[in-house]
Design a protein around this motif. Structure first.
Motif, PDB file in Angstrom:
ATOM      1  N   UNK A  90      37.586   7.540 -18.229  1.00  0.00           N
ATOM      2  CA  UNK A  90      37.439   7.767 -19.679  1.00  0.00           C
ATOM      3  C   UNK A  90      36.338   6.881 -20.263  1.00  0.00           C
ATOM      4  N   UNK A  92      34.271   5.719 -22.624  1.00  0.00           N
ATOM      5  CA  UNK A  92      33.825   5.750 -24.023  1.00  0.00           C
ATOM      6  C   UNK A  92      33.644   4.328 -24.529  1.00  0.00           C
ATOM      7  N   UNK A  96      31.020   2.726 -35.088  1.00  0.00           N
ATOM      8  CA  UNK A  96      30.674   3.431 -36.338  1.00  0.00           C
ATOM      9  C   UNK A  96      29.369   2.844 -36.858  1.00  0.00           C
ATOM     10  N   UNK A 123      30.141  12.120 -34.933  1.00  0.00           N
ATOM     11  CA  UNK A 123      31.100  12.717 -35.864  1.00  0.00           C
ATOM     12  C   UNK A 123      30.859  12.095 -37.237  1.00  0.00           C
ATOM     13  N   UNK A 137      30.544   8.224 -36.613  1.00  0.00           N
ATOM     14  CA  UNK A 137      31.297   7.671 -35.487  1.00  0.00           C
ATOM     15  C   UNK A 137      30.662   8.186 -34.202  1.00  0.00           C
ATOM     16  N   UNK A 139      30.502   8.167 -29.888  1.00  0.00           N
ATOM     17  CA  UNK A 139      31.356   7.921 -28.715  1.00  0.00           C
ATOM     18  C   UNK A 139      30.711   6.952 -27.740  1.00  0.00           C
TER      19      UNK A 139
ATOM     20  N   UNK B  33      41.874   7.524 -26.935  1.00  0.00           N
ATOM     21  CA  UNK B  33      42.700   6.416 -27.426  1.00  0.00           C
ATOM     22  C   UNK B  33      42.935   6.362 -28.934  1.00  0.00           C
ATOM     23  N   UNK B  34      42.052   6.908 -29.768  1.00  0.00           N
ATOM     24  CA  UNK B  34      42.310   6.776 -31.205  1.00  0.00           C
ATOM     25  C   UNK B  34      41.938   8.048 -31.952  1.00  0.00           C
ATOM     26  N   UNK B  35      42.291   8.055 -33.231  1.00  0.00           N
ATOM     27  CA  UNK B  35      42.135   9.262 -34.042  1.00  0.00           C
ATOM     28  C   UNK B  35      40.704   9.782 -34.059  1.00  0.00           C
ATOM     29  N   UNK B  36      39.709   8.880 -34.224  1.00  0.00           N
ATOM     30  CA  UNK B  36      38.320   9.342 -34.390  1.00  0.00           C
ATOM     31  C   UNK B  36      37.816  10.022 -33.116  1.00  0.00           C
ATOM     32  N   UNK B  37      38.098   9.402 -31.962  1.00  0.00           N
ATOM     33  CA  UNK B  37      37.597  10.026 -30.730  1.00  0.00           C
ATOM     34  C   UNK B  37      38.349  11.325 -30.440  1.00  0.00           C
ATOM     35  N   UNK B  38      39.632  11.399 -30.846  1.00  0.00           N
ATOM     36  CA  UNK B  38      40.354  12.672 -30.675  1.00  0.00           C
ATOM     37  C   UNK B  38      39.728  13.751 -31.540  1.00  0.00           C
ATOM     38  N   UNK B  39      39.280  13.351 -32.742  1.00  0.00           N
ATOM     39  CA  UNK B  39      38.645  14.343 -33.621  1.00  0.00           C
ATOM     40  C   UNK B  39      37.379  14.908 -32.986  1.00  0.00           C
ATOM     41  N   UNK B 102      38.678   2.078 -36.290  1.00  0.00           N
ATOM     42  CA  UNK B 102      38.410   2.778 -35.034  1.00  0.00           C
ATOM     43  C   UNK B 102      38.671   1.883 -33.827  1.00  0.00           C
TER      44      UNK B 102
ATOM     45  N   UNK C  28      49.330   8.097 -36.045  1.00  0.00           N
ATOM     46  CA  UNK C  28      49.041   8.036 -37.489  1.00  0.00           C
ATOM     47  C   UNK C  28      49.218   9.420 -38.107  1.00  0.00           C
ATOM     48  N   UNK C  30      47.036  11.000 -39.800  1.00  0.00           N
ATOM     49  CA  UNK C  30      45.815  11.777 -39.576  1.00  0.00           C
ATOM     50  C   UNK C  30      45.890  12.503 -38.230  1.00  0.00           C
ATOM     51  N   UNK C  31      46.468  11.844 -37.206  1.00  0.00           N
ATOM     52  CA  UNK C  31      46.619  12.500 -35.908  1.00  0.00           C
ATOM     53  C   UNK C  31      47.502  13.736 -36.019  1.00  0.00           C
ATOM     54  N   UNK C  34      45.600  16.526 -37.655  1.00  0.00           N
ATOM     55  CA  UNK C  34      44.630  17.063 -36.694  1.00  0.00           C
ATOM     56  C   UNK C  34      45.323  17.976 -35.684  1.00  0.00           C
TER      57      UNK C  34
END
Lengths: 163, 114, 93
Positions: A90, A92, A96, A123, A137, A139, B33-39, B102, C28, C30-31, C34
């Motif tokens: 993974x 990454x 930001x 993003x 944001x 990656x 691992x977190x909301x932003x990367x999932x988005x 993030x 969260x 937000x998750x 989504x």
């Protein structure tokens, strides 16, 4: 033309496309529905936000020319996500960043924000109130370092700002 | 009949590509691992996945002779192309403004342990 | 042809349930939003599939409405998360 009327016209066109019919009864029903929805939306979110974005035919034509590049970038973005996500490690390194992209029209801000979201590894998180600083944001660090050059920004300027 | 066979093959390829990227999006949403990367995963993969499958189905409609249906499917595809990144942006912005930090790599946080 | 479309639909259904795990798990708010949003996209594609399996055009209209509704629901939920209200200007800051 006043903005709420414009919204009514757009809703009516959408209605006709969906019903695939031009009979007077259906169009009249659509007109009533469009007026009710336009009034309701204006009351709910305010007239300022209920107005549709205006585009000129020239902008539409240039956007169609921009589409192949966008589709190519979307495919590249998906391959990038696939490589990242299917890699057991993974790989990454999220960060930001803020980039300064001055734009004159609302429609170019929308176009740039959505294009950034759809291209590899980036993003759009936020746009400030002057509509010129984009919080993005990323990656990975390589993507973050390439953003200030603004390849997409110049494409969008060409498409919507016509320069 | 040859043209019909070719169109069906095109449909099969487009739908298969779409399904693959839908699966990638799902794996991404579960693994990252977190909301932003999932988005990231959710938006990009859903847009291309849905777009590709819908394009394939529009071709299928055309091969059956339903051109208006094919056109309507294309309208739905454009709708997804416009709405998916916009919704993701609204959500990411809401998350950011409510103070969701993030995820960053442990070494990028000055070597402190998680 | 029809049977392979059923296969595509079942594959999407499995995907949607996997995404439901994310909506259920969070962590969260937000998750969760989504997760629900991407389930909505899969449902939209499934509705279009149904239109082709049953050869019925009504499903396409349902799919258009579902797509718009999915978009509006996500926007409303995001706005509620950000401002705590539905009927207010976006904070311009």
């Amino acid at each position: 033309m006043n903005r709420p009327y414009l919204l009514v016209v757009m809703l009516l066109v959408f209605w006709v496309v969906l019903t695939e019919s031009l009979s007077p009864a259906e169009v009249a029903l659509g007109l009533v529905t469009a007026i009710v929805i336009a009034l309701g939306v204006s009351r709910l979110v305010g007239e300022e936000e209920a107005r549709p974005l205006l585009v000129t035919p020239r902008q539409v034509a240039r956007f169609l020319l921009y589409m192949p590049y966008l589709v190519k970038e979307i495919v590249a973005a998906n391959i990038h996500v696939a490589e990242t996500v299917l890699d057991p490690r993974l790989p990454i390194d999220p960060i930001i960043i803020e980039c300064h992209y001055p734009l004159a029209h609302d429609v170019s801000v929308v176009g740039l924000a959505n294009s950034i979201t759809l291209t590899p590894g980036t993003l759009t998180v936020d746009v400030d109130k002057n509509k010129d600083t984009f919080r993005i944001h990323c990656l990975g660090r390589e993507v973050a370092e390439a953003m200030p050059e603004g390849e997409l920004y110049h494409h969008i300027r060409h498409v919507f700002e016509e320069d | 009949m040859l043209i019909e066979a070719i169109l069906q093959a095109v449909t099969a390829v487009l739908v298969a590509v779409g399904l693959f990227f839908f699966l990638v999006g799902t794996v991404g949403v579960l693994r990252l691992p977190d909301f932003y990367s999932r988005t990231h995963a959710a938006t990009k993969c859903d847009t291309l996945g849905a777009g590709s499958i819908l394009l394939g189905l529009a071709v299928l409609g055309a091969s059956r002779g339903d051109y208006t249906d094919g056109l309507k499917v294309l309208v739905i595809a454009v709708l997804v192309l416009l709405s998916s990144p916009t919704a993701a942006h609204a959500l990411a912005r809401a998350a950011f403004r409510t103070g969701l930090e993030p995820y960053t790599l442990p070494e990028a946080r000055g070597g402190e342990d998680r | 042809m029809e049977s392979s479309l059923w296969g595509v639909g079942i594959f999407l259904l499995v995907n949607a349930f996997l995404c439901l795990y994310r909506a259920f798990r969070g962590p969260t708010v937000a998750d969760r939003i989504l997760g629900v949003n991407i389930i909505g996209t899969k449902t939209l594609v499934m509705l279009v599939l149904l239109a082709f399996v049953f050869r019925s055009r009504f499903y396409l209209d349902v799919a258009v409405v579902y797509g718009l509704l999915n978009f509006v629901v996500t926007l409303a939920a995001a706005r509620f998360l950000e401002t705590g209200r539905l009927k207010e200007e976006w904070k311009r800051c």
